[in-house]
Write a protein that holds these residues in place. Sequence first.
Motif, mmCIF file in Angstrom:
data_model
loop_
_atom_site.group_PDB
_atom_site.id
_atom_site.type_symbol
_atom_site.label_atom_id
_atom_site.label_comp_id
_atom_site.label_asym_id
_atom_site.label_seq_id
_atom_site.Cartn_x
_atom_site.Cartn_y
_atom_site.Cartn_z
ATOM 1 N N LEU A 32 -14.826 7.360 28.372
ATOM 2 C CA LEU A 32 -15.740 6.562 28.789
ATOM 3 C C LEU A 32 -15.649 5.248 27.719
ATOM 4 C CD1 LEU A 32 -18.995 8.796 29.231
ATOM 5 C CD2 LEU A 32 -17.511 7.901 30.807
ATOM 6 N N LEU A 33 -15.862 4.185 28.369
ATOM 7 C CA LEU A 33 -16.192 2.907 27.422
ATOM 8 C C LEU A 33 -17.352 2.678 27.251
ATOM 9 C CD1 LEU A 33 -14.636 0.343 26.106
ATOM 10 C CD2 LEU A 33 -15.102 -0.578 28.498
ATOM 11 N N CYS A 34 -17.788 2.465 25.937
ATOM 12 C CA CYS A 34 -19.346 2.180 25.654
ATOM 13 C C CYS A 34 -19.486 1.030 24.727
ATOM 14 C CB CYS A 34 -19.782 3.312 24.720
ATOM 15 S SG CYS A 34 -19.762 4.993 25.536
ATOM 16 N N VAL A 35 -20.758 0.444 24.592
ATOM 17 C CA VAL A 35 -20.883 -0.463 23.664
ATOM 18 C C VAL A 35 -22.021 -0.266 22.797
ATOM 19 C CG1 VAL A 35 -19.477 -2.564 24.647
ATOM 20 C CG2 VAL A 35 -22.263 -2.074 25.215
ATOM 21 N N GLY A 36 -22.247 -0.333 21.253
ATOM 22 C CA GLY A 36 -23.485 -0.207 20.525
ATOM 23 C C GLY A 36 -24.874 -1.024 20.725
ATOM 24 N N ASP A 37 -24.847 -1.871 21.574
ATOM 25 C CA ASP A 37 -25.966 -2.619 21.676
ATOM 26 C C ASP A 37 -25.773 -3.647 22.807
ATOM 27 O OD1 ASP A 37 -28.399 -3.717 21.310
ATOM 28 O OD2 ASP A 37 -27.806 -4.358 19.146
ATOM 29 N N HIS A 38 -26.676 -4.478 23.214
ATOM 30 C CA HIS A 38 -26.628 -5.531 24.252
ATOM 31 C C HIS A 38 -25.838 -6.505 23.709
ATOM 32 C CE1 HIS A 38 -30.735 -6.128 22.492
ATOM 33 N NE2 HIS A 38 -30.152 -7.242 22.008
ATOM 34 N N LEU A 39 -24.893 -7.304 24.630
ATOM 35 C CA LEU A 39 -24.091 -8.369 24.055
ATOM 36 C C LEU A 39 -24.478 -9.815 24.447
ATOM 37 C CD1 LEU A 39 -20.832 -6.371 25.332
ATOM 38 C CD2 LEU A 39 -21.884 -6.339 23.316
ATOM 39 N N GLY A 40 -23.734 -10.620 23.924
ATOM 40 C CA GLY A 40 -23.937 -12.219 24.427
ATOM 41 C C GLY A 40 -24.883 -13.103 23.684
ATOM 42 N N ASP A 41 -26.107 -12.360 23.088
ATOM 43 C CA ASP A 41 -26.964 -12.961 22.192
ATOM 44 C C ASP A 41 -26.522 -14.010 21.258
ATOM 45 O OD1 ASP A 41 -28.857 -11.369 23.584
ATOM 46 O OD2 ASP A 41 -29.699 -10.586 21.694
ATOM 47 N N ALA A 42 -25.530 -13.543 20.571
ATOM 48 C CA ALA A 42 -24.925 -15.063 19.460
ATOM 49 C C ALA A 42 -24.198 -15.918 20.247
ATOM 50 C CB ALA A 42 -24.039 -14.155 18.710
ATOM 51 N N ALA A 43 -23.605 -15.665 21.437
ATOM 52 C CA ALA A 43 -23.051 -16.797 22.028
ATOM 53 C C ALA A 43 -24.005 -17.439 22.708
ATOM 54 C CB ALA A 43 -21.982 -16.272 22.824
ATOM 55 N N GLY A 44 -24.996 -16.940 23.135
ATOM 56 C CA GLY A 44 -26.229 -17.824 23.803
ATOM 57 C C GLY A 44 -26.788 -18.717 22.962
ATOM 58 N N ALA A 45 -26.978 -17.943 21.725
ATOM 59 C CA ALA A 45 -27.723 -18.680 20.389
ATOM 60 C C ALA A 45 -26.781 -20.040 19.930
ATOM 61 C CB ALA A 45 -28.036 -17.748 19.194
ATOM 62 N N LEU A 46 -25.620 -20.124 20.353
ATOM 63 C CA LEU A 46 -24.691 -21.163 19.832
ATOM 64 C C LEU A 46 -25.167 -22.387 20.353
ATOM 65 C CD1 LEU A 46 -22.250 -21.518 17.900
ATOM 66 C CD2 LEU A 46 -20.639 -21.375 19.846
ATOM 67 N N SER A 47 -25.630 -22.386 21.582
ATOM 68 C CA SER A 47 -26.102 -23.648 22.159
ATOM 69 C C SER A 47 -27.376 -24.226 21.439
ATOM 70 C CB SER A 47 -26.177 -23.489 23.736
ATOM 71 O OG SER A 47 -27.420 -22.530 24.151
ATOM 72 N N LEU A 48 -28.021 -23.162 20.984
ATOM 73 C CA LEU A 48 -29.292 -23.514 20.118
ATOM 74 C C LEU A 48 -28.908 -24.038 18.652
ATOM 75 C CD1 LEU A 48 -31.543 -20.502 20.798
ATOM 76 C CD2 LEU A 48 -31.746 -22.709 21.822
ATOM 77 N N VAL A 49 -27.933 -23.492 18.169
ATOM 78 C CA VAL A 49 -27.513 -23.745 16.968
ATOM 79 C C VAL A 49 -26.887 -25.154 16.762
ATOM 80 C CG1 VAL A 49 -25.500 -23.104 15.143
ATOM 81 C CG2 VAL A 49 -26.927 -21.326 16.049
ATOM 82 N N LEU A 50 -26.173 -25.331 17.852
ATOM 83 C CA LEU A 50 -25.452 -26.777 18.132
ATOM 84 C C LEU A 50 -26.501 -27.834 18.367
ATOM 85 C CD1 LEU A 50 -22.177 -25.728 19.655
ATOM 86 C CD2 LEU A 50 -22.453 -26.385 17.244
ATOM 87 N N GLY A 51 -27.476 -27.265 18.772
ATOM 88 C CA GLY A 51 -28.576 -28.380 19.175
ATOM 89 C C GLY A 51 -28.551 -28.830 20.816
#
Lengths: 322, 322
Positions: free
Chosen positions: A154-173
């Motif tokens: 099986l392929l698994c991940v250890g948490d939900h994904l994408g939050d950091a990429a989503g946050a980048l638009s906030l970081v960049l204003g």
Amino acid sequence: MGEFELIRQFFAAAHCAQAVEGVALGIGDDCALLELAAGQQLAVSTDTLVAGVHFPAVCDPSLLGQRVLAVAVSDLAAMGAEAIGFTLALTLPEVDAQWLKDFSDGLSRMAHRCRMSLIGGDTTRGPLSFTVTVFGRIPAGQALRRDGARPGDLLCVGDHLGDAAGALSLVLGERQAAQELARPLLARYWAPMPQSTLGQLLRGHASAALDISDGLLADCGHIAKASGVALEVNQQQVPVSTELQALLGRDAALQAALTGGDDYVLAFTIAPEALQRLVLPGFIHVHVIGRVLPGEGVTLRDSQGHDITPVQRGYQHFRETP
Amino acid sequence: MGEFELIRQFFAAAHCAQAVEGVALGIGDDCALLELAAGQQLAVSTDTLVAGVHFPAVCDPSLLGQRVLAVAVSDLAAMGAEAIGFTLALTLPEVDAQWLKDFSDGLSRMAHRCRMSLIGGDTTRGPLSFTVTVFGRIPAGQALRRDGARPGDLLCVGDHLGDAAGALSLVLGERQAAQELARPLLARYWAPMPQSTLGQLLRGHASAALDISDGLLADCGHIAKASGVALEVNQQQVPVSTELQALLGRDAALQAALTGGDDYVLAFTIAPEALQRLVLPGFIHVHVIGRVLPGEGVTLRDSQGHDITPVQRGYQHFRETP
């Protein structure tokens, strides 16, 4: 004594108070000395972060200090190693005492969380950048490598994904959001928590693992290639946070989870029976998102089983080209 | 695959052919894995070199590749450690295939000489700089530290001094010299040979050691401070090469030997009877240049025993301030 010598002493004082098993000699001599118990190996990884490429040139130094170390430790977690120490090569355009204190505070906070100590480094004048080399220990032969995935896993991940990429638009204003929405997303960008506990628990169970830094699909490609297998990802199983969906909407949130980067969440393959045997603490949520098949490459499938693999899978971090 | 991924593969191919004992897993996964025999410790050191600060921005990349690694390995030699491997964090403003090939050739040449292999790294875009972290092994408890010098010990150096500092004026084009004079001096600047054999032979004999990178007097100050003793240097015993004297004249050559840097020659303290027991191969020439006394600080004495300690002892490498 020059100002750079002062900085060295400042960092040494800030970080070497913590005695960590495995560090026989810390900062102050030509080399640091590490020691391992019988039957252990040392895991080593190096990461460079350059201002304007991997992080905005103007940012909170305390958050930056946390992030610089967390990103490097995530590689130890992906290998199943237990962090011991790190070296920091710090290149600064000028000496700003307050900036250094704040950066050091953030770095120190993450070092304590990860139970590791600064064992050495170098401080030079030049354009702002950091190179962190991290050290961890691991029982010989138990490292989680990328090349062990087998058809049927099986392929698994250890948490939900994408939050950091989503946050980048906030970081960049580029985007605004209410505090209660922005805060958890920004925390995922600035202070990702390396999944060290999960990595260590996966030793002897997972067949392959890595940490997602370039985006789920791109990084799955690394496991597929190293293991000589195909990976299939089911889009509807890819976990995204409610905050990310509230910020971006469901479709763009999924896109961030699939091709965004900077997650520093573990992706791993594991036999179904091994996954059932795995006992995880309550704060770790593992999500099955696909499976390993004979063949090569990574395929993304929608809920009807259609191949919807995007062409662009990679992620260029903050900014790859000047 | 991006151009930076190609570079990673290029370096991996160039340097990982060499199988080195102690390297269980090299480039290609989240971490490299090192292992030690029972009773061994791992010595670790990190150095950053920034273009325009530690080396001229325009220079022969092959020579630069040699120098970047040699400078870092010298710290292992100073500890008495045997080199195993290194990581290279390479920050480049642009991708120039010929430059990379030449740099890699130089790096590879030094890696083979030092019997070590590239085990990992990172490649990023940004202003030209390198951070090299080197790894070596050493029997537990035998590392040559800076804090063991005792009154009655002799102060020694492992070769003549000042050649690299003298060569800097040639490197910068401030001075001209005939080929036969320039060649050996430039070699000392661009390809210093880490004194690894000497360092390993000094284990169990020397009471303190370091490699001279900031200038003899400045670095002797580090031993004096760490050991809580005074060091006395006899100027007429400080060895300078005939080439350096021919280039600069006797007085300036001595000045370069005392306060110039970039020598990467070992300085060590050793009890007189331990020095007599030491069996060295013919290519290593150890020079007694002074002694250890109770007290603190470093004193330079002329042949009449007068204190002629200069005020300016340090060395600012290629250029410390922009």
